[in-house]
Design a protein around this motif. Structure first.
Motif, short mmCIF file in Angstrom:
data_model
loop_
_atom_site.label_atom_id
_atom_site.label_comp_id
_atom_site.label_asym_id
_atom_site.label_seq_id
_atom_site.Cartn_x
_atom_site.Cartn_y
_atom_site.Cartn_z
N ILE A 60 0.91 -1.09 -0.03
CA ILE A 60 -0.01 0.12 -0.07
C ILE A 60 0.75 1.02 -0.03
CG2 ILE A 60 -1.88 1.27 1.56
CD1 ILE A 60 -2.36 -1.45 2.54
N SER A 61 0.67 2.11 -0.92
CA SER A 61 1.18 3.34 -0.87
C SER A 61 0.30 4.62 -1.28
CB SER A 61 2.38 3.67 -2.03
OG SER A 61 1.84 3.10 -3.12
N HIS A 70 -6.40 8.81 -0.47
CA HIS A 70 -6.34 7.95 -1.84
C HIS A 70 -4.93 7.10 -1.52
CE1 HIS A 70 -9.37 10.91 -2.76
NE2 HIS A 70 -9.71 9.86 -3.90
N TYR A 71 -5.00 5.93 -2.29
CA TYR A 71 -4.03 5.04 -2.13
C TYR A 71 -3.88 4.19 -3.47
CZ TYR A 71 -4.84 6.12 2.78
OH TYR A 71 -4.99 6.73 3.87
N LEU A 72 -2.65 3.64 -3.63
CA LEU A 72 -2.39 2.49 -4.74
C LEU A 72 -2.02 1.36 -4.09
CD1 LEU A 72 -0.11 4.70 -7.06
CD2 LEU A 72 -2.51 4.24 -7.47
N LEU A 73 -2.96 0.22 -4.45
CA LEU A 73 -2.91 -1.20 -3.75
C LEU A 73 -2.17 -1.97 -4.64
CD1 LEU A 73 -6.30 -1.27 -2.31
CD2 LEU A 73 -4.30 -0.47 -1.40
N GLU A 74 -1.02 -2.23 -4.60
CA GLU A 74 -0.29 -3.25 -5.67
C GLU A 74 -0.39 -4.53 -4.86
OE1 GLU A 74 4.06 -4.02 -7.54
OE2 GLU A 74 3.68 -2.09 -6.43
N MET A 75 -1.08 -5.44 -5.73
CA MET A 75 -1.29 -6.75 -4.96
C MET A 75 -1.37 -8.01 -5.72
SD MET A 75 -5.55 -5.77 -4.23
CE MET A 75 -5.51 -6.43 -2.57
N GLN A 76 -0.79 -9.23 -5.10
CA GLN A 76 -0.94 -10.24 -5.85
C GLN A 76 -2.14 -10.93 -5.00
OE1 GLN A 76 0.52 -12.06 -8.53
NE2 GLN A 76 -0.96 -13.70 -8.29
N TYR A 77 -3.24 -11.09 -5.51
CA TYR A 77 -4.30 -11.67 -4.61
C TYR A 77 -4.89 -12.99 -4.83
CZ TYR A 77 -7.21 -9.96 -8.37
OH TYR A 77 -7.81 -9.81 -9.79
N GLY A 78 -4.32 -13.60 -5.91
CA GLY A 78 -4.57 -15.16 -6.17
C GLY A 78 -3.21 -15.86 -6.76
N LEU A 79 -3.29 -16.91 -6.88
CA LEU A 79 -2.47 -17.86 -7.29
C LEU A 79 -2.16 -17.72 -8.78
CD1 LEU A 79 -2.98 -20.95 -5.24
CD2 LEU A 79 -1.45 -19.06 -4.59
N ASP A 80 -2.99 -17.27 -9.46
CA ASP A 80 -2.80 -17.08 -11.16
C ASP A 80 -2.33 -15.72 -11.41
OD1 ASP A 80 -4.23 -19.52 -11.42
OD2 ASP A 80 -6.10 -18.82 -11.71
N ALA A 81 -1.28 -16.00 -12.28
CA ALA A 81 -0.65 -14.63 -12.97
C ALA A 81 -1.66 -13.37 -12.91
CB ALA A 81 0.29 -14.87 -14.02
N ASP A 82 -2.79 -13.73 -13.47
CA ASP A 82 -3.61 -12.71 -13.99
C ASP A 82 -4.38 -12.07 -12.66
OD1 ASP A 82 -5.28 -14.91 -13.55
OD2 ASP A 82 -6.70 -14.12 -15.09
N GLN A 83 -4.11 -12.55 -11.39
CA GLN A 83 -4.66 -12.21 -10.35
C GLN A 83 -3.79 -11.32 -9.57
OE1 GLN A 83 -5.89 -16.17 -8.73
NE2 GLN A 83 -8.17 -15.31 -8.74
N SER A 84 -3.32 -10.45 -10.28
CA SER A 84 -2.33 -9.35 -9.50
C SER A 84 -2.71 -7.95 -10.36
CB SER A 84 -0.88 -9.69 -9.90
OG SER A 84 -0.64 -9.80 -11.33
N GLY A 85 -2.06 -7.04 -9.71
CA GLY A 85 -2.18 -5.60 -10.45
C GLY A 85 -2.18 -4.72 -9.25
N THR A 86 -2.27 -3.28 -9.79
CA THR A 86 -2.38 -2.18 -8.92
C THR A 86 -3.77 -1.56 -9.08
OG1 THR A 86 -0.01 -1.92 -9.20
CG2 THR A 86 -1.02 0.10 -8.50
N GLN A 105 -14.54 -3.99 -3.71
CA GLN A 105 -13.82 -4.71 -2.50
C GLN A 105 -13.53 -3.61 -1.52
OE1 GLN A 105 -13.32 -7.95 -2.76
NE2 GLN A 105 -13.86 -8.20 -4.86
N LEU A 106 -13.63 -4.11 -0.13
CA LEU A 106 -13.25 -3.42 0.90
C LEU A 106 -12.09 -4.00 1.82
CD1 LEU A 106 -13.74 -0.98 2.70
CD2 LEU A 106 -15.38 -2.38 4.05
N LEU A 107 -10.97 -3.02 1.85
CA LEU A 107 -10.01 -3.78 2.65
C LEU A 107 -10.17 -3.17 4.18
CD1 LEU A 107 -7.12 -5.11 2.66
CD2 LEU A 107 -6.08 -2.71 1.87
N ARG A 108 -10.11 -3.84 5.23
CA ARG A 108 -10.51 -3.40 6.23
C ARG A 108 -9.59 -4.26 7.30
NH1 ARG A 108 -13.38 -7.50 4.52
NH2 ARG A 108 -14.10 -9.08 5.96
N ALA A 109 -9.38 -3.60 8.39
CA ALA A 109 -8.59 -4.12 9.75
C ALA A 109 -9.11 -5.30 10.10
CB ALA A 109 -8.12 -3.04 10.61
#
Length: 138
Positions: A60-61, A70-86, A105-109
């Motif tokens: 998170i930046s 406002h944030y940029l979320l760079e993530m690998q959220y799944g095992l497949d290569a296409d399940q990543s992005g910013t 989606q909602l990212l929460r604590a």
């Protein structure tokens, strides 16, 4: 003369009441802006790296090109290569709201148990997108 003084006093009192009503109507606007600024104060603490399981990561930046919260979320959220992005996210009272290919989606604590992942169950400082997708810090 007394009637004039009473009339003048009454007008002053009435005009004073009108000024306080104006001030009162402005009060919610300032508390609303306070709520908005406090939303991102919490999520600003989330900036940095978060680790999931099996290679899932979240970075998170702050989005410097946008307003605070406002944030940029760079993530690998799944095992497949296409399940990543910013993804662009925005602070809310509940967390950071963002959209990706699988919807809004909602990212929460939360804690490790909230992730639903047994490998993270003992962690205390985590961020959760949905059960089965969470990221923690040690």
């Amino acid at each position: 003369m007394i009637k004039k003084a009473l009339a003048l006093s009454a007008m002053i009192l009435i005009s004073g009441c009108n000024d306080s009503d104006t001030t009162a109507s402005n009060a919610p606007a300032s508390s609303t802006s306070t709520e908005q600024s406090t939303s991102h104060k919490v999520t600003d603490q989330w900036v940095g790296s978060w680790i999931g399981v099996e290679g899932l990561v979240l970075e998170i930046s702050k989005d410097e090109s946008a307003d605070p919260g406002h944030y940029l979320l760079e993530m690998q959220y799944g095992l497949d290569a296409d399940q990543s992005g910013t993804f662009e996210g925005q602070a809310t009272d509940e967390g950071i709201r963002f959209s990706r290919d699988d919807g809004s989606q909602l990212l929460r604590a939360g804690d490790g148990e909230a992730t639903g992942l047994k490998w993270l169950a003992e962690k205390e400082d985590c961020l959760v997108v949905q059960p089965g997708e969470g990221y923690c810090r040690d």
